[in-house]
Write an enzyme that holds these catalytic residues in place. Structure first.
Site, PDB file in Angstrom:
ATOM      1  N   CYS A  94     -11.173  79.140  -7.302  1.00  0.00           N
ATOM      2  CA  CYS A  94     -11.274  78.614  -5.945  1.00  0.00           C
ATOM      3  C   CYS A  94     -12.080  79.563  -5.063  1.00  0.00           C
ATOM      4  O   CYS A  94     -12.231  80.748  -5.367  1.00  0.00           O
ATOM      5  CB  CYS A  94      -9.892  78.400  -5.347  1.00  0.00           C
ATOM      6  SG  CYS A  94      -8.968  77.026  -6.090  1.00  0.00           S
ATOM      7  N   HIS A  99     -10.213  77.460   0.523  1.00  0.00           N
ATOM      8  CA  HIS A  99      -8.918  77.696   1.173  1.00  0.00           C
ATOM      9  C   HIS A  99      -8.844  79.086   1.794  1.00  0.00           C
ATOM     10  O   HIS A  99      -9.676  79.960   1.538  1.00  0.00           O
ATOM     11  CB  HIS A  99      -7.777  77.502   0.169  1.00  0.00           C
ATOM     12  CG  HIS A  99      -7.746  78.513  -0.946  1.00  0.00           C
ATOM     13  ND1 HIS A  99      -7.191  79.765  -0.819  1.00  0.00           N
ATOM     14  CD2 HIS A  99      -8.198  78.442  -2.227  1.00  0.00           C
ATOM     15  CE1 HIS A  99      -7.295  80.419  -1.960  1.00  0.00           C
ATOM     16  NE2 HIS A  99      -7.908  79.640  -2.839  1.00  0.00           N
TER      17      HIS A  99
END
Length: 205
Positions: free
Chosen positions: A181, A165
């Site tokens: 992440c 992301h």
């Protein structure tokens, strides 16, 4: 008598123009980190000089047996590679999981979202109670931790909870600061999003 200086100047101008798009025998720098409007949001410019040059988006030579379209994440070097044909890859600088939140393995891109909502997992809310207000999801926007795009990683048909992301925190690229992440500059995740297909293989090592 002025021909030679003019020729030299012309050659220098040509070399400068070529340097922006290709470099035979070396990496091709392609990134533009200027401010851009995307889906009604104005992404701020990234201060390029404050991001180490090795973490700027660029095409590099990259030998692998993986098929073009595969994403390979090198958490140690803080690079993400999108495999291209002919021994090339688009390389992006990334931020990775801090100590205790690292992970490795193979997954697939099951979903792609533009300007996604962010919902902190229960374990994160337990660590940081101030995030409880976002239990039902944080609306998309410039301060949303998932940034401009998110690619959702699944394994065996199940959500791993991990994402590729964007991030508004450009200073975190090249560092281990996330909760697992893989984060990219917002301008880079937009570029990667446009390249990666649903079902793409993602290797994190």
């Amino acid at each position: 008598m002025h021909i030679k200086p003019l020729l030299v100047a012309s050659a220098m101008m040509a070399a400068t123009a070529l340097a922006g798009c290709s470099s035979i025998g070396g990496p091709t720098y392609t990134a533009s980190y200027a401010s851009v409007t995307d889906a009604g949001y104005r992404l701020p410019a990234i201060p390029r000089t404050k991001v180490p040059s090795q973490f700027h988006r660029q095409v590099v030579s990259y030998e692998t047996r993986e098929a073009p379209g595969t994403v390979i994440v090198d958490t140690g070097a803080k690079f993400l590679y999108f495999v291209m044909p002919d021994g090339k890859a688009m390389r992006y600088g990334i931020g990775v999981g801090k100590q205790g939140f690292e992970w490795q393995g193979t997954a697939r891109v099951a979903m792609k979202r533009e300007w996604p909502m962010w919902t902190p997992p229960a374990a994160m809310i337990k660590r940081r109670p101030e995030l409880a207000e976002y239990r039902g999801g944080m609306q998309p926007g410039l301060q949303n931790p998932l940034g401009a795009r998110a690619l959702y990683l699944f394994r065996g048909g199940h959500d791993t909870g991990y994402r590729l992301h964007g991030t508004p925190e450009w200073w975190s690229i090249g560092k281990a600061m996330s909760s697992g992440c893989i984060r990219l500059l917002n301008q880079d995740i937009v570029d990667l999003y446009n390249r990666v297909d649903i079902g793409a293989k993602v290797i994190v090592k």
